[in-house]
Design an enzyme around this catalytic site. Structure first.
Site, mmCIF file in Angstrom:
data_model
loop_
_atom_site.group_PDB
_atom_site.id
_atom_site.type_symbol
_atom_site.label_atom_id
_atom_site.label_comp_id
_atom_site.label_asym_id
_atom_site.label_seq_id
_atom_site.Cartn_x
_atom_site.Cartn_y
_atom_site.Cartn_z
ATOM 1 N N ASN A 168 0.908 -1.171 0.000
ATOM 2 C CA ASN A 168 0.000 0.000 0.000
ATOM 3 C C ASN A 168 0.932 1.202 0.000
ATOM 4 O O ASN A 168 1.747 1.328 0.936
ATOM 5 C CB ASN A 168 -0.823 -0.060 1.272
ATOM 6 C CG ASN A 168 -2.137 0.688 1.274
ATOM 7 O OD1 ASN A 168 -2.707 0.834 2.340
ATOM 8 N ND2 ASN A 168 -2.655 1.103 0.143
ATOM 9 N N ASN A 178 -6.813 10.072 -0.424
ATOM 10 C CA ASN A 178 -6.853 8.920 -1.319
ATOM 11 C C ASN A 178 -6.321 9.326 -2.691
ATOM 12 O O ASN A 178 -6.219 10.521 -2.987
ATOM 13 C CB ASN A 178 -8.297 8.419 -1.476
ATOM 14 C CG ASN A 178 -8.724 7.483 -0.351
ATOM 15 O OD1 ASN A 178 -7.995 6.586 0.058
ATOM 16 N ND2 ASN A 178 -9.915 7.713 0.159
ATOM 17 N N CYS A 207 -5.914 6.012 7.617
ATOM 18 C CA CYS A 207 -5.198 5.024 6.793
ATOM 19 C C CYS A 207 -4.213 4.298 7.691
ATOM 20 O O CYS A 207 -3.294 4.929 8.231
ATOM 21 C CB CYS A 207 -4.473 5.758 5.665
ATOM 22 S SG CYS A 207 -3.513 4.658 4.618
ATOM 23 N N ASN A 260 -15.048 0.642 2.161
ATOM 24 C CA ASN A 260 -14.002 -0.280 1.705
ATOM 25 C C ASN A 260 -14.531 -1.701 1.833
ATOM 26 O O ASN A 260 -15.247 -2.015 2.802
ATOM 27 C CB ASN A 260 -12.752 -0.085 2.572
ATOM 28 C CG ASN A 260 -12.247 1.341 2.512
ATOM 29 O OD1 ASN A 260 -11.630 1.764 1.561
ATOM 30 N ND2 ASN A 260 -12.559 2.113 3.558
ATOM 31 N N ARG A 267 -12.117 2.179 -1.162
ATOM 32 C CA ARG A 267 -12.815 3.436 -1.483
ATOM 33 C C ARG A 267 -11.768 4.531 -1.750
ATOM 34 O O ARG A 267 -10.778 4.605 -1.057
ATOM 35 C CB ARG A 267 -13.652 3.833 -0.275
ATOM 36 C CG ARG A 267 -14.257 5.216 -0.349
ATOM 37 C CD ARG A 267 -15.025 5.580 0.885
ATOM 38 N NE ARG A 267 -14.167 5.860 2.040
ATOM 39 C CZ ARG A 267 -14.630 6.445 3.155
ATOM 40 N NH1 ARG A 267 -15.914 6.741 3.271
ATOM 41 N NH2 ARG A 267 -13.817 6.672 4.166
ATOM 42 N N CYS A 303 -4.563 -3.192 2.933
ATOM 43 C CA CYS A 303 -5.275 -2.029 3.496
ATOM 44 C C CYS A 303 -5.251 -2.215 5.006
ATOM 45 O O CYS A 303 -5.849 -3.173 5.524
ATOM 46 C CB CYS A 303 -6.712 -2.020 2.969
ATOM 47 S SG CYS A 303 -7.749 -0.788 3.746
ATOM 48 N N GLY A 304 -4.580 -1.329 5.726
ATOM 49 C CA GLY A 304 -4.353 -1.533 7.155
ATOM 50 C C GLY A 304 -5.625 -1.520 7.984
ATOM 51 O O GLY A 304 -5.855 -2.409 8.817
HETATM 52 N N1 API Z 1 -9.288 4.148 1.282
HETATM 53 C C1 API Z 1 -9.622 4.299 2.696
HETATM 54 C C2 API Z 1 -8.528 5.097 3.442
HETATM 55 C C3 API Z 1 -7.210 4.390 3.362
HETATM 56 C C4 API Z 1 -7.273 3.068 4.014
HETATM 57 C C5 API Z 1 -6.110 2.139 3.742
HETATM 58 N N2 API Z 1 -5.103 2.572 2.796
HETATM 59 C C6 API Z 1 -5.469 1.729 5.044
HETATM 60 O O1 API Z 1 -4.280 1.341 5.061
HETATM 61 O O2 API Z 1 -6.191 1.758 6.067
HETATM 62 C C7 API Z 1 -10.928 5.087 2.814
HETATM 63 O O3 API Z 1 -11.138 6.025 2.044
HETATM 64 O O4 API Z 1 -11.696 4.748 3.708
#
Ligand code: API
Length: 262
Positions: free
Chosen positions: A13, A66, A75, A173, A191, A200-201
């Site tokens: 990521n 994003n 994130c 997400n 998302r 995605c963490g």
């Molecule tokens: N796309 C996610 C935010 C980034 C989440 C992801 N990259 C992570 O590592 O948590 C959203 O708009 O809710």
């Protein structure tokens, strides 16, 4: 005008980092510019862009966008990379407390280079139907637990859920988690990226909690999570269906640095 940037990735990521102590006013909250910087053909290329700013009460503040250029919610992988970047630019040491859109986070760079990030507590877990959970781990997540041998196309499945009547306004997400011998594997449609990301963490965190709920495990636990981008771990305390002391751990790597004109 030219801007120095650093590129980090946390289990695939990937993020563009800017030092907000410099004048980044032409980029901050500028949706079309951030979208172009994140574009993998016309820009640097990334799943997101993160600006670190001087903290008022804590070491620093993290502002996350994003790749569509919109500011978004927390994130998890970006937070772990922010901890590593903050140390690199002297905004923090190995242990830190910083602010993000969902509040205060503690973090730690470990001897082996992995980075631990404290996540917000999770108290509202909706078990929408068998093997399906929804919760907010700093960002909103829909989790589909897969049965043995079950498979799905995460982009097709993700788009259908993310744009359905219930979720299309705010977005969500979408994760598919497969139960393994020890732990789970996770695929995520994100998302604001509007595609699958290698990990995605906040999604991995939601899947670990959903798995714990499904298994009926109580108390203290940790779940190893395999993603296409690598291995992560989620540990937590559970009491009466409330989750706290949630920690997301995994690698956070500086890939390259550069200068770009805006
Ligand atoms: N796309 C996610 C935010 C980034 C989440 C992801 N990259 C992570 O590592 O948590 C959203 O708009 O809710």
């Amino acid at each position: 005008m030219e801007y120095k940037f650093w590129k980090y990735q946390g289990t695939g990521n990937d993020f563009i980092f800017l030092d907000g102590r410099n004048d980044v006013s032409a980029i901050k909250d500028n949706t079309p510019v951030i979208a172009r910087l994140c574009d993998r053909k016309f820009g640097i290329g990334a799943d997101g862009l993160i600006i670190l700013e001087e903290g008022s009460e804590h070491d620093f503040r993290m502002v996350y966008y994003n790749s569509d250029g919109s500011e978004s919610t927390m994130c998890g992988n970006g937070g772990r990379c922010a901890i590593a970047f903050a140390k690199f630019i002297g905004l923090a040491k190995d242990s830190t407390v910083f602010d993000a859109i969902d509040g205060k986070h503690a973090g730690e760079i470990l001897e082996d280079g992995w980075v631990e990030l404290g996540m917000i507590n999770v108290s509202k877990i909706s078990n929408l139907k068998t093997n399906v959970y929804e919760m907010n781990t700093g960002s909103p997540h829909y989790v589909q637990l897969l049965k043995k041998g079950e498979a799905l196309d995460i982009v097709d499945f993700g788009r259908k859920i993310r744009y359905n009547d219930q979720y299309k306004a705010e977005g969500i997400n979408v994760n598919a988690a497969k139960m393994l011998e020890n732990g789970i594997s996770v695929e995520t449609y994100e998302r604001g990226v509007e595609d699958e990301t290698l990990s995605c963490g906040t999604g991995v965190t939601a899947c670990a909690i959903a798995y714990n709920e499904f298994m009926g495990n109580k108390g203290k636990n940790s779940v190893d999570v395999m993603t296409k981008g690598g291995q992560l771990k989620v540990s937590f305390m559970e009491k009466d269906g409330q989750y706290f002391d949630i920690v997301l751990s995994g690698p956070a790597v500086r890939v390259f640095e550069g200068v770009i004109g805006v």
